[in-house]
Motif scaffolding. Structure first.
Motif, PDB file in Angstrom:
ATOM      1  N   LEU A 272       0.820  -1.209   0.000  1.00  0.00           N
ATOM      2  CA  LEU A 272       0.000   0.000   0.000  1.00  0.00           C
ATOM      3  C   LEU A 272       0.853   1.258   0.000  1.00  0.00           C
ATOM      4  N   ALA A 273       0.334   2.293  -0.638  1.00  0.00           N
ATOM      5  CA  ALA A 273       0.987   3.599  -0.676  1.00  0.00           C
ATOM      6  C   ALA A 273      -0.027   4.661  -0.279  1.00  0.00           C
ATOM      7  N   HIS A 274       0.482   5.820   0.056  1.00  0.00           N
ATOM      8  CA  HIS A 274      -0.371   6.939   0.451  1.00  0.00           C
ATOM      9  C   HIS A 274      -1.399   7.229  -0.643  1.00  0.00           C
ATOM     10  N   GLY A 275      -2.649   7.344  -0.243  1.00  0.00           N
ATOM     11  CA  GLY A 275      -3.710   7.623  -1.200  1.00  0.00           C
ATOM     12  C   GLY A 275      -4.462   6.404  -1.702  1.00  0.00           C
ATOM     13  N   ASP A 276      -3.947   5.199  -1.420  1.00  0.00           N
ATOM     14  CA  ASP A 276      -4.650   3.986  -1.826  1.00  0.00           C
ATOM     15  C   ASP A 276      -5.944   3.831  -1.026  1.00  0.00           C
ATOM     16  N   ARG A 277      -6.812   2.951  -1.525  1.00  0.00           N
ATOM     17  CA  ARG A 277      -8.043   2.625  -0.826  1.00  0.00           C
ATOM     18  C   ARG A 277      -8.149   1.110  -0.689  1.00  0.00           C
ATOM     19  N   VAL A 278      -8.679   0.670   0.430  1.00  0.00           N
ATOM     20  CA  VAL A 278      -8.914  -0.748   0.680  1.00  0.00           C
ATOM     21  C   VAL A 278     -10.412  -0.935   0.853  1.00  0.00           C
ATOM     22  N   ALA A 279     -11.024  -1.618  -0.099  1.00  0.00           N
ATOM     23  CA  ALA A 279     -12.473  -1.800  -0.072  1.00  0.00           C
ATOM     24  C   ALA A 279     -12.841  -3.114   0.604  1.00  0.00           C
ATOM     25  N   PHE A 280     -13.923  -3.091   1.359  1.00  0.00           N
ATOM     26  CA  PHE A 280     -14.541  -4.316   1.887  1.00  0.00           C
ATOM     27  C   PHE A 280     -16.044  -4.114   1.789  1.00  0.00           C
ATOM     28  N   GLY A 281     -16.656  -4.880   0.888  1.00  0.00           N
ATOM     29  CA  GLY A 281     -18.072  -4.694   0.629  1.00  0.00           C
ATOM     30  C   GLY A 281     -18.358  -3.310   0.098  1.00  0.00           C
ATOM     31  N   THR A 282     -19.312  -2.619   0.716  1.00  0.00           N
ATOM     32  CA  THR A 282     -19.690  -1.278   0.285  1.00  0.00           C
ATOM     33  C   THR A 282     -18.896  -0.186   0.981  1.00  0.00           C
ATOM     34  N   ARG A 283     -17.975  -0.549   1.855  1.00  0.00           N
ATOM     35  CA  ARG A 283     -17.175   0.411   2.612  1.00  0.00           C
ATOM     36  C   ARG A 283     -15.723   0.351   2.168  1.00  0.00           C
ATOM     37  N   CYS A 284     -14.951   1.355   2.569  1.00  0.00           N
ATOM     38  CA  CYS A 284     -13.520   1.324   2.251  1.00  0.00           C
ATOM     39  C   CYS A 284     -12.735   2.143   3.263  1.00  0.00           C
ATOM     40  N   LEU A 285     -11.442   1.883   3.306  1.00  0.00           N
ATOM     41  CA  LEU A 285     -10.504   2.615   4.143  1.00  0.00           C
ATOM     42  C   LEU A 285      -9.567   3.411   3.253  1.00  0.00           C
ATOM     43  N   GLN A 286      -9.309   4.646   3.641  1.00  0.00           N
ATOM     44  CA  GLN A 286      -8.311   5.467   2.980  1.00  0.00           C
ATOM     45  C   GLN A 286      -6.955   5.196   3.631  1.00  0.00           C
ATOM     46  N   VAL A 287      -5.925   5.076   2.821  1.00  0.00           N
ATOM     47  CA  VAL A 287      -4.578   4.807   3.331  1.00  0.00           C
ATOM     48  C   VAL A 287      -3.801   6.118   3.401  1.00  0.00           C
ATOM     49  N   ARG A 288      -3.277   6.430   4.571  1.00  0.00           N
ATOM     50  CA  ARG A 288      -2.426   7.609   4.751  1.00  0.00           C
ATOM     51  C   ARG A 288      -1.076   7.160   5.289  1.00  0.00           C
ATOM     52  N   ALA A 289      -0.025   7.555   4.610  1.00  0.00           N
ATOM     53  CA  ALA A 289       1.329   7.248   5.083  1.00  0.00           C
ATOM     54  C   ALA A 289       1.653   8.164   6.263  1.00  0.00           C
ATOM     55  N   THR A 290       2.016   7.554   7.392  1.00  0.00           N
ATOM     56  CA  THR A 290       2.355   8.334   8.588  1.00  0.00           C
ATOM     57  C   THR A 290       3.672   7.842   9.184  1.00  0.00           C
ATOM     58  N   PRO A 291       4.776   7.916   8.415  1.00  0.00           N
ATOM     59  CA  PRO A 291       6.061   7.417   8.906  1.00  0.00           C
ATOM     60  C   PRO A 291       6.609   8.274  10.037  1.00  0.00           C
ATOM     61  N   GLY A 292       7.576   7.707  10.737  1.00  0.00           N
ATOM     62  CA  GLY A 292       8.216   8.413  11.841  1.00  0.00           C
ATOM     63  C   GLY A 292       8.506   7.466  12.990  1.00  0.00           C
ATOM     64  N   HIS A 293       7.525   6.644  13.340  1.00  0.00           N
ATOM     65  CA  HIS A 293       7.788   5.549  14.282  1.00  0.00           C
ATOM     66  C   HIS A 293       8.593   4.481  13.546  1.00  0.00           C
ATOM     67  N   THR A 294       8.124   4.105  12.363  1.00  0.00           N
ATOM     68  CA  THR A 294       8.896   3.309  11.402  1.00  0.00           C
ATOM     69  C   THR A 294       8.643   3.910  10.021  1.00  0.00           C
ATOM     70  N   ASP A 295       9.433   3.494   9.044  1.00  0.00           N
ATOM     71  CA  ASP A 295       9.226   3.982   7.679  1.00  0.00           C
ATOM     72  C   ASP A 295       7.888   3.535   7.110  1.00  0.00           C
ATOM     73  N   GLY A 296       7.434   2.367   7.544  1.00  0.00           N
ATOM     74  CA  GLY A 296       6.248   1.775   6.942  1.00  0.00           C
ATOM     75  C   GLY A 296       4.964   1.995   7.710  1.00  0.00           C
ATOM     76  N   CYS A 297       4.875   3.020   8.519  1.00  0.00           N
ATOM     77  CA  CYS A 297       3.663   3.263   9.295  1.00  0.00           C
ATOM     78  C   CYS A 297       2.544   3.813   8.411  1.00  0.00           C
ATOM     79  N   LEU A 298       1.353   3.246   8.574  1.00  0.00           N
ATOM     80  CA  LEU A 298       0.167   3.697   7.864  1.00  0.00           C
ATOM     81  C   LEU A 298      -0.947   3.991   8.861  1.00  0.00           C
ATOM     82  N   THR A 299      -1.774   4.962   8.525  1.00  0.00           N
ATOM     83  CA  THR A 299      -3.014   5.222   9.239  1.00  0.00           C
ATOM     84  C   THR A 299      -4.157   4.930   8.275  1.00  0.00           C
ATOM     85  N   TYR A 300      -5.172   4.207   8.749  1.00  0.00           N
ATOM     86  CA  TYR A 300      -6.323   3.855   7.925  1.00  0.00           C
ATOM     87  C   TYR A 300      -7.521   4.696   8.375  1.00  0.00           C
ATOM     88  N   VAL A 301      -8.103   5.434   7.427  1.00  0.00           N
ATOM     89  CA  VAL A 301      -9.209   6.345   7.720  1.00  0.00           C
ATOM     90  C   VAL A 301     -10.475   5.828   7.036  1.00  0.00           C
TER      91      VAL A 301
END
Length: 362
Positions: free
Chosen positions: A92-121
């Motif tokens: 996943l990269a910043h701006g991607d979306r993860v869909a499940f059924g009729t809903r989805c999560l927005q992917v936000r890159a939030t590095p700093g704790h580790t390089d690969g930290c993501l926040t799902y909105v």
């Protein structure tokens, strides 16, 4: 939407289940290896199908359950392309979306704790899952695993605290039993990142934390770079083999009436009925060959139960017999199961009984 917040006490880790009630599709965020049975049971009981597991980052304090869930349920493994992992199905990269059924999560890159930290909105931006980037009145450390205080400060301010004030924030960990916060709360009260804290304030704070490294770091990080895949099959959790059992979200191994009838015909299990004597000999009667050991007497009489054959506990509905399993486990018994639905189910599926003076549909 179906939402559940689950917890692993040893690592103080939260796992989040998100399910679409319309289609039954679901995702798990930050599953823990030791709780794969629990999570699979909850999905089954809620009628959900796991399509993906999502990691907020490569954890250093527990091993992920992503690989094992993929083997058992066919779910895909998703995490950051910056994490440097193997075994992932989608990076996943910043701006991607993860869909499940009729809903989805927005992917936000939030590095700093580790390089690969993501926040799902969430798609409606009413909930966000922040991993270790932002904790409740705190944040993840920045002194190992590519950590950077400056980078984390910018990530939190630009990608998390920029959300609506009423957006609820769910972290990957909490060590005080707190479960949820909000953007408005963290903007105001977070001692590291809220209020008027500047980048210089934050960097000074993080530089002087002086925390020891996580105890499981040398085990967890290499395993999580493989998405939780064990180095050998010998390390896989062992499943009961004496009968086809299912694990309930309540933490009990259960056997269905048909499977118990087959094992009784083979003569390789013992049935312990934990009802009262009047119930054993009247009403529903009892299963042929069952031994009556009322629940209040079970601990004192556990020495009467053979330890070289599996034990199936039985009661009217399955409630008292579930408690019987807890007591028998404490007494050192290993091969145990509860009759799912108890005598109610046994009767409903028309299996034979002895000693029934009468029976009425409940």
């Amino acid at each position: 939407m179906v939402f559940r917040q689950l917890f692993d006490a040893p690592s103080s880790t939260y796992t989040y289940l998100l399910g679409d009630a319309v289609t039954g599709e679901a995702v798990l965020i930050d599953p823990v290896y030791e709780h794969v049975r629990r999570d699979a049971a909850l999905l089954r009981e809620l009628g959900l199908r796991l399509i993906a597991t999502l990691e907020t980052h490569v954890h250093a304090d527990h091993v992920t359950g992503a690989w094992l869930l993929k083997q058992r349920l066919g779910s895909l493994i998703l995490l950051s392309q910056a994490a440097g992992v193997h075994e992932a199905d989608r990076l996943l990269a910043h701006g991607d979306r993860v869909a499940f059924g009729t809903r989805c999560l927005q992917v936000r890159a939030t590095p700093g704790h580790t390089d690969g930290c993501l926040t799902y909105v969430m798609d409606d931006e009413r909930m966000a899952f922040t991993g270790d980037a932002l904790l409740i009145r705190g944040c993840g450390r920045t002194d190992f695993q590519q950590g950077s205080a400056g980078q984390l400060y910018r990530s939190v301010q630009q990608q998390i605290l920029s959300l609506s004030p009423d957006c609820l924030l769910y972290p990957a960990h909490d060590y005080r039993g707190l479960t949820v916060t909000s953007v408005a709360e963290e903007r105001r009260y977070n001692p590291r990142l809220g209020g008027d804290a500047s980048l210089a304030d934050f960097e000074g704070y993080m530089t002087n934390l002086g925390l020891p490294h996580p105890k499981l770091m040398q085990i967890a990080v290499p395993a999580n770079l493989r998405c939780g895949r064990p180095e050998s099959e010998a390390a896989l959790p062992q499943e009961p083999t004496w009968a086809p059992l299912s694990f309930s979200f309540g933490g009990v191994w259960e056997i269905q009436p048909t499977a118990l009838a087959e094992r009784l015909a083979a003569g390789d299990v013992q049935v312990i009925d934990v009802r009262e004597p009047s119930e054993f000999s009247d009403g529903f009667g009892h299963i042929r060959g069952a031994r009556l050991v009322p629940l209040p007497e079970l601990v004192a009489r556990s020495g009467e139960i053979a330890r070289d054959r599996p034990v199936v506990a039985v009661c009217r509905s399955g409630a008292r017999s579930a408690q019987a399993l807890v007591l028998l486990q404490k007494a050192g018994f290993n091969e145990l199961a509860n009759l799912a639905g108890g005598m109610l189910r046994w009767h409903a599926e028309a299996f034979p009984v002895e000693g029934a003076a009468h029976w009425r549909s409940p």
